[in-house]
Design an enzyme around this catalytic site. Structure first.
Site, PDB file in Angstrom:
ATOM      1  N   HIS A  61      32.531  33.110  37.878  1.00 55.20           N
ATOM      2  CA  HIS A  61      31.603  33.965  37.134  1.00 55.20           C
ATOM      3  C   HIS A  61      31.058  33.270  35.882  1.00 55.20           C
ATOM      4  CE1 HIS A  61      35.252  35.187  34.717  1.00 55.20           C
ATOM      5  NE2 HIS A  61      34.358  35.223  33.742  1.00 55.20           N
ATOM      6  N   ASP A  65      37.536  33.637  42.299  1.00 57.20           N
ATOM      7  CA  ASP A  65      36.809  33.415  41.047  1.00 57.20           C
ATOM      8  C   ASP A  65      37.077  32.021  40.483  1.00 57.20           C
ATOM      9  OD1 ASP A  65      35.022  33.981  39.053  1.00 57.20           O
ATOM     10  OD2 ASP A  65      36.365  35.249  37.876  1.00 57.20           O
ATOM     11  N   ASN A  95      36.808  32.807  26.727  1.00 52.81           N
ATOM     12  CA  ASN A  95      38.038  32.183  27.213  1.00 52.81           C
ATOM     13  C   ASN A  95      38.026  31.983  28.720  1.00 52.81           C
ATOM     14  OD1 ASN A  95      39.771  33.523  24.585  1.00 52.81           O
ATOM     15  ND2 ASN A  95      40.439  31.532  25.369  1.00 52.81           N
ATOM     16  N   SER A  96      37.157  32.696  29.431  1.00 52.95           N
ATOM     17  CA  SER A  96      37.135  32.627  30.892  1.00 52.95           C
ATOM     18  C   SER A  96      36.992  31.187  31.365  1.00 52.95           C
ATOM     19  CB  SER A  96      35.971  33.454  31.444  1.00 52.95           C
ATOM     20  OG  SER A  96      36.194  34.820  31.257  1.00 52.95           O
ATOM     21  N   ALA A 127      40.335  37.169  33.127  1.00 55.90           N
ATOM     22  CA  ALA A 127      39.896  38.543  32.868  1.00 55.90           C
ATOM     23  C   ALA A 127      40.750  39.199  31.802  1.00 55.90           C
ATOM     24  CB  ALA A 127      39.967  39.366  34.160  1.00 55.90           C
ATOM     25  N   LEU A 132      47.322  36.490  57.641  1.00 55.24           N
ATOM     26  CA  LEU A 132      48.405  37.030  58.453  1.00 55.24           C
ATOM     27  C   LEU A 132      47.845  37.917  59.563  1.00 55.24           C
ATOM     28  CD1 LEU A 132      51.499  36.708  58.181  1.00 55.24           C
ATOM     29  CD2 LEU A 132      51.526  38.886  56.974  1.00 55.24           C
ATOM     30  N   ILE A 163      47.069  41.517  59.068  1.00 52.43           N
ATOM     31  CA  ILE A 163      47.556  42.901  59.005  1.00 52.43           C
ATOM     32  C   ILE A 163      46.720  43.684  57.993  1.00 52.43           C
ATOM     33  CG2 ILE A 163      49.928  42.207  59.520  1.00 52.43           C
ATOM     34  CD1 ILE A 163      50.465  42.962  56.462  1.00 52.43           C
TER      35      ILE A 163
END
Length: 466
Positions: free
Chosen positions: A123, A153, A226-227, A244, A282, A284
């Site tokens: 992002h 992300d 900070n992302s 986040a 997997l 499921i």
């Protein structure tokens, strides 16, 4: 004599009271509050133990890790061109060129190799027309996007620097301990090279209702900017990419979340080796422990993952997993909730075999499951959920290629599209889910698009999107 004895006792008692009062008021114990001052070839993994075990705040020295990290964390500047909405009906219908307004967004990134590979958040660099990376020594470089993964992300960038760059080694995020000291390093509010300290507050934390995410939660202060920055332990090993916060104000209120380094490392390696992320599934569907159905079934306090469904032809299907099974372990990792399962599997690839320990009606069973590629996707523009065709599907519909619609948004439900096979889009054949996702991603909002389907009676049907 009695009078003298009485006076002596009174004197002793008074002296005791005086001494006690002195101890209470003049020799009272003093307390102080102590507060913290605030392989693809290029992917390096630290061999150090990634946990500062048993260290109290007065025993931990953050300076070495901070110095190492600030020189490896960069400022990422994203220039995007924002187009305002159509100013006339003619522009809306005919797609006339609208005025573009440049906008600058900023974030952080982490150098992970001496030759200039940088990991950041997807992002942070989304919709970029130009990317600039500024090092801690104020040198600036134009950056190239090597690859991205919106689900995790994570994005991988590359800059061409003249000299070898300082970089961080990936630590093992699985070894991070709740309560362990960590540092968050980034560029909040354009304040470069900012270091904050905190602890690991939780692991395998999901911010989505379906539990598909798996973050490291910390109480190190993280703010906008900070992302994409580094979350490191006291050794200076990279254990997460800050991603986040949860906030009603838009600023830090005590909770921050990072993509675990094991997931970020696997995404980076996949991008370098395959050009995209190889997701080992997997096969499921799980029941949310807090859902009304879980409460109805009496499993709302379940420790483990309740298997609500098994996808046809998946690894779970071939290994014999069944609805009602409760997954308790994968390999040697205990599984208490769905986000722990997805977090562990996010570091795996198709073809990997995992040992699944499950509870079936009180009996403990172990099944070896071979993970497979993603078999279904959500198509852009329509949000149809489609899956690849099985051998039975191909035989039933009389086709060798195409994708089967298994779910549609509510707005399309009245058209009866589920269980039909899309074979063409605007006359171009569709082979599989990857092909379908790419072609539907190119649909123009101003154009008329049609696709061809085969129904369960083997008849062709056409639908027009406009």
């Amino acid at each position: 004599m009695k009078k003298i004895a009485s006076l002596f006792l009174v004197s002793v008692f008074a002296g005791a009271i005086t001494l006690g009062a002195y101890k209470l008021f003049f020799e009272k114990e003093s307390y102080k509050w102590v507060t913290a001052q605030e392989e693809t070839p290029f992917v390096t993994t630290s061999n150090l133990d990634t946990s500062a075990k048993g260290a109290g705040i007065n025993e931990v020295d953050f300076t070495s890790a901070a110095e190492k990290t600030v020189n490896s964390v960069v400022h990422v500047k994203n220039m995007t061109l924002s187009k305002s909405g159509p100013s006339s009906i003619a522009e809306f219908f005919y797609g006339y060129e609208r005025k573009s307004t440049p906008q600058l967004g900023t974030g952080s990134g982490v150098i992970i190799s001496p030759d200039g590979y940088i990991v950041t958040n997807n992002h942070v660099i989304a919709n970029s027309s130009q990317l600039e990376v500024v090092l801690n020594n104020n040198k600036s470089y134009e950056a190239e996007v090597i690859g991205t993964d919106a689900d995790s992300d994570i994005a991988l960038l590359k800059i061409d620097a003249e000299d070898a760059l300082p970089y961080l080694a990936f630590g093992d995020s699985d070894n991070a301990k709740i309560g362990e000291w960590v540092l968050a390093v980034g560029n909040p509010f354009n304040l470069t090279s900012t270091v904050t300290a905190g602890i690991v507050s939780a692991k395998a934390r999901s911010l989505s209702p379906n539990g598909a995410q798996s973050f490291i939660q910390t109480d190190a202060a993280v703010n906008p900017g900070n992302s994409g920055g580094a979350l490191v332990n006291t050794n200076g090993d990279l254990i997460g990419i800050n991603t986040a916060i949860t906030s009603q104000t838009g600023s830090y209120i005590g909770y921050a979340f990072a993509v675990p380094s094991n997931i970020a490392k696997k995404v980076v390696e996949d991008i370098m080796e395959f050009g995209n992320v190889q997701k080992g599934l997997l096969g499921i569907s799980a029941l949310n422990a807090r859902s009304p159905l879980a409460i109805e079934k009496g499993i709302d306090e379940l420790e483990g993952v309740y298997v609500e469904g098994v996808e046809e032809d998946s690894g779970a299907d071939e290994a014999g997993l069944m609805q009602g099974d409760i997954i308790k372990k994968v390999d040697n990792v205990s599984i208490g909730k769905f986000s722990e399962l997805t977090g562990y599997l996010s570091a795996k690839r198709p073809g990997d075999v995992v040992k699944v320990t499950l509870d079936r009606g009180g009996e403990s069973l172990v099944r070896n499951v071979t993970l497979k590629k993603q078999n279904s996707v959500i198509l852009p523009a329509t949000s149809f959920k489609v899956k690849n065709l099985t051998k039975e599907d191909k035989k039933k519909f009389g086709v060798s290629k195409g994708v089967k619609i298994i779910d549609v948004p509510q707005g399309y439900s009245r058209y009866g599209l589920t269980n039909k096979v899309i074979i063409e889009l605007d006359g171009e054949p569709i082979e599989n889910i990857d092909d379908a996702k790419e072609q539907f991603g190119q649909i123009s909002r101003y154009g008329r698009t049609s696709f061809t389907m085969i129904n369960e009676d083997g008849e062709k049907e056409h639908m027009i999107l406009q």
